[in-house]
Design an enzyme around this catalytic site. Structure first.
Site, short mmCIF file in Angstrom:
data_model
loop_
_atom_site.label_atom_id
_atom_site.label_comp_id
_atom_site.label_asym_id
_atom_site.label_seq_id
_atom_site.Cartn_x
_atom_site.Cartn_y
_atom_site.Cartn_z
N ALA A 50 22.48 2.59 4.17
CA ALA A 50 22.36 1.87 5.56
C ALA A 50 21.77 3.05 6.56
CB ALA A 50 24.06 1.89 5.87
N GLY B 128 24.26 2.53 0.51
CA GLY B 128 24.10 1.15 0.68
C GLY B 128 23.15 0.63 -0.50
#
Ligand code: HXC
Length: 259
Positions: free
Chosen positions: A67, A110
């Protein structure tokens, strides 16, 4: 459809859609804008009757380094709850068509979680997988603690999540996280070739096969077996089942209609 953070190529090979994450300077960090585009692209490819398998990739240096830390840095807990960005990832989990991740370089945080949402992972020898969130004071938030543990077991997942250590493609393969490791110059070609093998199968059977295998991670054994059996019987309602079995008896290749 035009995108800023990703590139989408339909029919990169017959029946194959390719999504390329395209924020190279940021190592394909998964900012909100990129995730929104990714969800749209997956929805579009999933509903396109001319696409049977989807490949997602990054570039040689990074699949995705997680992320976007710079975007998240100043956020409060309330901001995170209100935006609830990770719930958007559900849309990728719900894609019916098989998805293959073609991974080179970093697949972290992520980025690693995104590969685990895919159905198969083809990695280059230079790929590195990891859940390093602990090093920035958080934990995986898009399935890492759950999917990594189911894929490689508690003892190994716990080490990666608690220390943030990266593992090589070979270690990921040995642990059962990924499908295959190939030389770096071949990872995309290999993923596309695997996608073509999947796309050569009866499309509805491929989708129900994906749903049934995934049920093994989400249900107890009896429930999973029941779903598998129902999906098996359901396929006898398709023209492709008739075609597949007739073609076998007549010793010829089947001609799928996707019906
Ligand atoms: C924002 C990132 C980024 C990230 C790298 N960059 N990762 N920007 N978010 N996750 C940016 C860097 O700031 C830098 O930009 C550029 O990409 C190149 O990175 P470098 O660090 O200079 O490269 P290198 O020295 O080769 O190190 C590579 C790396 C390192 C080991 C991958 O960048 C790194 O540790 N990144 C963070 C990995 C991480 O912690 N991921 C988990 C994020 S949290 P500038 O402009 O400075 O040159 C997460 C939560 C998941 O994913 C929840 C669900 C989504």
């Amino acid at each position: 459809m035009s995108y800023t953070y990703i590139e989408v190529t339909k029919q990169i090979k017959p029946y194959i859609g390719l999504i390329r994450l395209n924020r190279p300077k940021e190592l394909n960090a998964l900012c909100l804008g990129l995730m929104d585009e990714l969800v749209l692209a997956f929805r579009d490819l999933d509903s396109d009757s001319e696409i049977r398998c989807i490949v997602i990739t990054g570039n040689e240096r990074a699949f995705a380094a997680g992320a976007d830390i710079k975007e998240m840095a100043g956020k409060t807990s309330t901001d995170m709850l209100q935006v609830d960005q990770f719930s958007k990832w559900e849309a990728i989990k719900n894609v019916k068509k098989p998805i293959i991740a073609a991974v080179s370089g970093f697949a972290l945080g992520g980025g690693c979680e995104l590969t685990m949402l895919c159905d198969m992972i083809v990695a280059s020898e230079s790929a590195q997988f990891g859940q390093p969130e602990i090093k920035i004071g958080v934990i995986p938030g898009a399935g890492g603690t759950q999917r990594l543990t189911r894929a490689i077991g508690k003892a190994r997942a716990m080490e990666l999540v608690l220390t943030g250590r990266f593992i090589s493609a070979q270690e990921a393969y040995d642990a059962g996280l990924i499908t295959r490791v190939v030389p770096v110059e071949l990872y995309l070609e290999e993923a596309l070739s695997l996608a073509q093998k999947v796309a050569a199968m009866a499309p509805i059977a491929a989708q129900l096969a994906k749903e049934s295998v995934n049920a093994a991670f989400n249900s107890h054994l009896d429930e999973g077996l029941r779903l598998e059996r129902k999906n098996f019987y359901l396929l006898f309602a398709t023209e492709d089942q008739t075609e597949g079995m007739e073609a076998f008896v007549e010793k010829r290749p089947p001609l799928w209609k996707g019906r």
